[in-house]
Every structure is written in C-alpha cells, then in structure tokens.
Design a protein around this motif. Structure first.
Motif: not given
Length: 124
Positions: A33-53
């Motif tokens: 949750r809440n991954f931040q870097c200089r480029s921006g932010e990702i609220d949630l990183i999830m996985k559905q089977q073999h796919c990162l979402v």
C-alpha cells in the motif's frame, strides 16, 4: 456544518482500506500500500493470479464536478504508470515478462458506492 473527525490522509487511508477489502473479496491478494517514489504514488498493489494490479483509489462525496473515476485523468495515469514501472524494476520484475495492469476503484457518496474499473490504461 459538522466537522469531519478525519484529516485528508486519514480519509484517504480509510477509503484505501475499503477498496482493498473490496478487491480481496473479489480474489485479489495485497502486495503493498502507498508506494511512493519521485515519479508518483501507487495507492494499492495487488495480485490476481499471475497478474500484478496497480490500483488508483479515488473518492468523491458529490459528483457535481464529475465522478471519482473521471478524476483519474491522463496526467494521473502517466504518473501511475511511471511509478509502477519503477516499482517493477526495483522489485526485480522484468517488464517484458511480467503480466500487469492498471485499475481504478472509485468510491462515491455516503455510504460509498464502489465501482471497480479494470485495465484502464491500454496503449498502442
């Protein structure tokens, strides 16, 4: 007018928690949750089977100026994409051999109505 007991960050975290729980009920597993870097932010990183979402969570109390999903504009999507590509690289996922997509979870009103838009960034 009643004062809101939450500040913006606390509100955002509460809606992200609601979105994460919604996605879990639909079979996705949380990664970060809440991954931040200089480029921006990702609220949630999830996985559905073999796919990162990579998920952007948006809340709107009222839709006078557009829906929550409409608030995720081209500029926001480009920042999300750059942050996701950085996250993939940082975590050792080769971009050309990794299945991933970008989703939006929008919440509107009180109590929030949840809408899940999948694979919202298609280029090419």
């Amino acid at each position: 007018m009643a004062l809101n007991p939450f500040n913006k960050r606390q509100q955002g975290q509460a809606y992200e928690t609601m979105a994460e729980q919604f996605l879990r009920r639909h079979g996705l597993s949380p990664i970060q949750r809440n991954f931040q870097c200089r480029s921006g932010e990702i609220d949630l990183i999830m996985k559905q089977q073999h796919c990162l979402v990579f998920v952007e969570v948006k809340f709107r109390q009222r839709t006078h100026y557009g829906s929550a999903a409409e608030a995720v504009n081209w500029r926001k999507l480009q920042r999300l994409k750059r942050a996701a590509l950085f996250w993939l690289h940082k975590n050792g996922y080769p971009i050309e051999h990794t299945e991933f997509r970008f989703d939006v979870v929008s919440l509107e009103g009180t109590p929030p109505k949840i809408e899940w838009l999948t694979n919202i960034l298609v280029e090419g």
